[in-house]
Design a protein around this motif. Structure first.
Motif, PDB file in Angstrom:
ATOM      1  N   PHE A  38      24.475 -45.102 -15.221  1.00  0.00           N
ATOM      2  CA  PHE A  38      24.940 -43.821 -15.764  1.00  0.00           C
ATOM      3  C   PHE A  38      23.871 -42.734 -15.610  1.00  0.00           C
ATOM      4  N   VAL A  39      22.612 -43.092 -15.875  1.00  0.00           N
ATOM      5  CA  VAL A  39      21.531 -42.106 -15.749  1.00  0.00           C
ATOM      6  C   VAL A  39      21.371 -41.668 -14.305  1.00  0.00           C
ATOM      7  N   LEU A  40      21.332 -42.625 -13.388  1.00  0.00           N
ATOM      8  CA  LEU A  40      21.161 -42.288 -11.974  1.00  0.00           C
ATOM      9  C   LEU A  40      22.332 -41.456 -11.465  1.00  0.00           C
ATOM     10  N   THR A  41      23.550 -41.794 -11.880  1.00  0.00           N
ATOM     11  CA  THR A  41      24.729 -41.024 -11.468  1.00  0.00           C
ATOM     12  C   THR A  41      24.634 -39.585 -11.968  1.00  0.00           C
ATOM     13  N   TRP A  42      24.245 -39.403 -13.232  1.00  0.00           N
ATOM     14  CA  TRP A  42      24.140 -38.056 -13.798  1.00  0.00           C
ATOM     15  C   TRP A  42      23.084 -37.238 -13.067  1.00  0.00           C
ATOM     16  N   VAL A  43      21.933 -37.829 -12.805  1.00  0.00           N
ATOM     17  CA  VAL A  43      20.858 -37.104 -12.114  1.00  0.00           C
ATOM     18  C   VAL A  43      21.305 -36.693 -10.713  1.00  0.00           C
TER      19      VAL A  43
END
Length: 210
Positions: free
Chosen positions: A32-37
């Protein structure tokens, strides 16, 4: 909301599944973090980021479950709480950054823990349900509050401020490594081959995200 949900959803996931399954589901916050970034800066994931995410997830899986898929327990309630945990953990790595840059990490952590505790009080009623504790129990409870909860969150968010959400989240997957080492030191457990393999994957990931 992030602090409250991270704490409650993780324990609810353990309640519906087991600690290994809950740990693996929580590690999905990396995705989720990598997708958002990537969406925010309009780019594709870098190769070392993808490799780092895979190593962190695989290493966590090996340490938490011993590499045994049969040990994963996934009733729909446990899966739902686990996904809530993953999303809220990811959000906690992203949403408070601007507030912390303005007011400081310690201030934001203190306020969020105070507010989440007050919100939970009417439901948990700790004054009515806390067990009778001797002096050792009180010391362990204080240690859990100060070191295992507040200090852990404070250090994690300090890392987010310095190295960014993606790196801090991946580095945070070293938690199962320390948990296993602690179990060996305090409870007489022994390292297994899957433990050592998981350690190696997470250590490699740490060097990749530098």
């Amino acid at each position: 909301i992030c602090v409250l949900l991270v704490q409650v959803s993780y324990l609810m996931t353990i309640d519906w599944t087991n600690s290994g399954t809950a740990t693996v589901l929580q590690t999905l916050n990396l995705v989720f973090v990598l997708t958002w970034v990537c969406l925010r800066v309009k780019r594709l994931p870098l190769k070392h980021e993808l490799v780092g995410v895979l190593l962190a997830f695989a290493g966590t899986f090996l340490i938490a479950t011993g590499g045994n898929f049969a040990s994963l327990s996934l009733p729909w309630q446990g899966l739902a709480w686990g996904l809530v945990d993953a999303v809220s953990t990811a959000a906690m790595s992203i949403l408070p950054v601007m507030l912390m840059l303005k007011w400081g990490n310690m201030t934001i952590n203190g306020i969020t823990f105070l507010m989440s505790g007050l919100i939970l009080c009417p439901f948990a009623q700790p004054w009515a349900n806390i067990p009778a504790l001797d002096a050792r129990g009180v010391l362990l409870l204080l240690y859990t509050i100060v070191c295992g909860t507040f200090l852990a969150f404070w250090l994690y968010m300090a890392g987010v401020m310095r190295v960014g959400a993606v790196r801090a989240t991946m580095l945070g997957t070293s938690e199962p490594v320390m948990a296993t080492i602690t179990a060996v030191a305090w409870a007489g457990e022994t390292f297994t081959f899957t433990d050592l393999t998981g350690f190696a994957m997470i250590i490699i990931m740490v060097f990749l995200v530098r």
